[in-house]
Design an enzyme around this catalytic site. Structure first.
Site, PDB file in Angstrom:
ATOM      1  N   ASP A 149     -12.285  -3.677  10.921  1.00 14.05           N
ATOM      2  CA  ASP A 149     -12.263  -5.132  11.045  1.00 14.05           C
ATOM      3  C   ASP A 149     -13.368  -5.625  11.972  1.00 14.05           C
ATOM      4  O   ASP A 149     -13.949  -6.690  11.750  1.00 14.05           O
ATOM      5  CB  ASP A 149     -10.891  -5.630  11.510  1.00 14.05           C
ATOM      6  CG  ASP A 149     -10.351  -4.868  12.708  1.00 14.05           C
ATOM      7  OD1 ASP A 149     -10.960  -3.869  13.126  1.00 14.05           O
ATOM      8  OD2 ASP A 149      -9.290  -5.268  13.221  1.00 14.05           O
ATOM      9  N   ASP A 170       0.830  -1.209   0.000  1.00 12.93           N
ATOM     10  CA  ASP A 170       0.000   0.000   0.000  1.00 12.93           C
ATOM     11  C   ASP A 170       0.869   1.265   0.000  1.00 12.93           C
ATOM     12  O   ASP A 170       0.784   2.093   0.905  1.00 12.93           O
ATOM     13  CB  ASP A 170      -0.923  -0.029   1.223  1.00 12.93           C
ATOM     14  CG  ASP A 170      -2.088   0.939   1.097  1.00 12.93           C
ATOM     15  OD1 ASP A 170      -2.584   1.141  -0.025  1.00 12.93           O
ATOM     16  OD2 ASP A 170      -2.517   1.490   2.134  1.00 12.93           O
ATOM     17  N   ARG A 175       2.663  -7.354  23.124  1.00  4.86           N
ATOM     18  CA  ARG A 175       1.375  -6.672  23.211  1.00  4.86           C
ATOM     19  C   ARG A 175       0.345  -7.666  23.736  1.00  4.86           C
ATOM     20  O   ARG A 175       0.576  -8.881  23.758  1.00  4.86           O
ATOM     21  CB  ARG A 175       0.932  -6.106  21.855  1.00  4.86           C
ATOM     22  CG  ARG A 175       0.677  -7.141  20.777  1.00  4.86           C
ATOM     23  CD  ARG A 175       0.216  -6.505  19.471  1.00  4.86           C
ATOM     24  NE  ARG A 175      -1.065  -5.833  19.615  1.00  4.86           N
ATOM     25  CZ  ARG A 175      -1.744  -5.337  18.575  1.00  4.86           C
ATOM     26  NH1 ARG A 175      -1.255  -5.420  17.355  1.00  4.86           N
ATOM     27  NH2 ARG A 175      -2.906  -4.740  18.768  1.00  4.86           N
TER      28      ARG A 175
END
Length: 402
Positions: free
Chosen positions: A183, A45, A131
């Site tokens: 999402d 992208d 995380r």
């Protein structure tokens, strides 16, 4: 020559993904499902860090079919995923973020589960690396469940196995107008439209990697984007699920995960202008979707804050937020011989505030933590009265005629 349809299309949207992309693609190459059963569709992208070049190098040497698409930056993850989805030919699709990686045997196990159970969505166990990752839905492997019978509503990331026929039948794509929560919208719709959902909990299928360069998409974006996300998800749920218990059950997710954090500790340090703006953004959502059924499913401090948001009481809300931020424990007040537990957060039974006692009443799952609580006693009188009425009716029915 007949080309065999791949079992799964792995769709990778990549933006400035180096060096994380190296391990990501290695994890795809190491999959045990067999290279002939996979196709990879990678969309660069508009990266400037060598991501596109590395994807092309991988495509040249990989044992499976790899299609690389390079485009100008779209500004978010939805565009690349939609481009990849439009090119997919597999029976299933799996969305893999370029900074994450698959666990060994992940695709083989998930495809086998979907084929065996006939389900349209498969969740593979996720572990976090530097995380946090969702945990409540990995208690056991389940061949068939749904969004109402499990905790899967608390994992709405796109990293799932989806039956492509389901997505095509409903024209499902990621909403490119959203820059966060896209999402969640996609996955919730899939859950609601799916012919069953499976959970693979006995094998780590996905490693959610925390980047140390601050470029992870979930860390970006201002607070207004969170309200956009909450609004979209609430609207979807309301559109697909009739009002009532089931809708309330699902609405807990956007209220608790997306909306409530906007009235968490940071609210105490926000400027007065931002506080006012947050309340303005929340008002139409509270008016449309905040119900007693949603409120009863929350802890007291969560319910209290959202009640004050609904009432647009910024002054009282700030007191509660500061109390919660200080990590204070609200005093418990037991009444009705221990059958009711009230948690005395700020403004409890303050006449000037006028907040109903019911807002402070702990539901059983929260009340159990307090010594002296007697579970199941709140409606004992009602149950006794019902039993007595039934006995009277029964005796009348069996009484011999005069």
């Amino acid at each position: 020559m007949t080309v065999t349809q791949p079992d799964v299309s792995v769709i990778i949207g990549a933006y400035e993904a180096m060096p994380y992309l190296i391990e990501c693609l290695s994890s795809v190459e190491a999959q045990t499902i067999g290279p002939e059963r996979i196709e990879v569709i990678a969309v660069d992208d508009g990266s400037t860090d060598g991501t596109g070049e590395y994807l092309e190098e991988f495509a040249a040497r990989a044992p499976m079919h790899v299609l690389v698409i390079r485009q100008e930056n779209s500004g978010g993850p939805s565009g690349p995923r939609n481009v990849g989805l439009g090119k997919a030919s597999g029976r299933y699709v799996f969305f893999l973020d370029a900074d994450d990686r698959l666990g060994p045997e992940a695709l083989e196990r998930m495809v086998a589960m979907a084929d065996r159970a006939g389900t349209d969505v498969v969740l593979g166990k996720v572990e976090g690396v530097n995380r946090s990752a969702p945990k409540s839905m990995w208690g056991k492997t389940v061949e068939r469940t749904d969004v109402y019978s499990s905790n899967i509503k608390f994992t709405l990331s796109a990293q799932k196995l989806f039956r492509r026929e389901l997505l095509d039948r409903h024209g499902m794509r990621f909403d490119e107008s959203l820059f966060t929560g896209e999402d969640a919208l996609f996955t919730m719709e899939a859950y609601l439209r799916a012919n069953g959902v499976s959970v693979v909990a006995d094998h780590t299928c996905y490693y959610l990697v925390g980047r140390d360069d601050g470029k992870h998409v979930t860390k970006s974006g201002g607070y207004t984007l969170r309200f956009d996300s909450a609004r979209a998800l609430m609207h979807l749920i309301a559109e697909l699920v009739p009002a009532g218990c089931r809708r309330d059950q699902l609405m807990v997710r956007p209220f608790l995960v997306t909306l409530l954090p906007q009235f968490g500790p940071k609210f105490a340090t926000d400027s007065e202008e931002i506080r006012r703006h947050k309340l303005e953004l929340a008002k139409p959502l509270m008016d449309a979707y905040w119900t007693e059924g949603v409120a009863q499913r929350l802890k007291v401090h969560e319910r209290l804050r959202l009640h004050l948001v609904a009432e647009q009481r910024a002054d009282l809300l700030l007191d509660v937020v500061q109390f919660v931020k200080a990590k204070k424990q609200a005093a418990a007040l037991l009444e009705r011989k221990g059958r009711r537990v009230y948690l005395a957060y700020p403004h409890f039974r303050d006449r000037a505030a006028g907040i109903p006692d019911a807002v402070y009443l702990a539901e059983p799952r929260e009340a159990r933590a307090f010594p002296g609580y007697r579970e199941g006693g709140v409606d004992t009188f009602v149950r006794r009265a019902v039993r007595k009425a039934r006995r009277v009716l029964t005796s009348r029915e069996v009484r011999p005629a005069a």
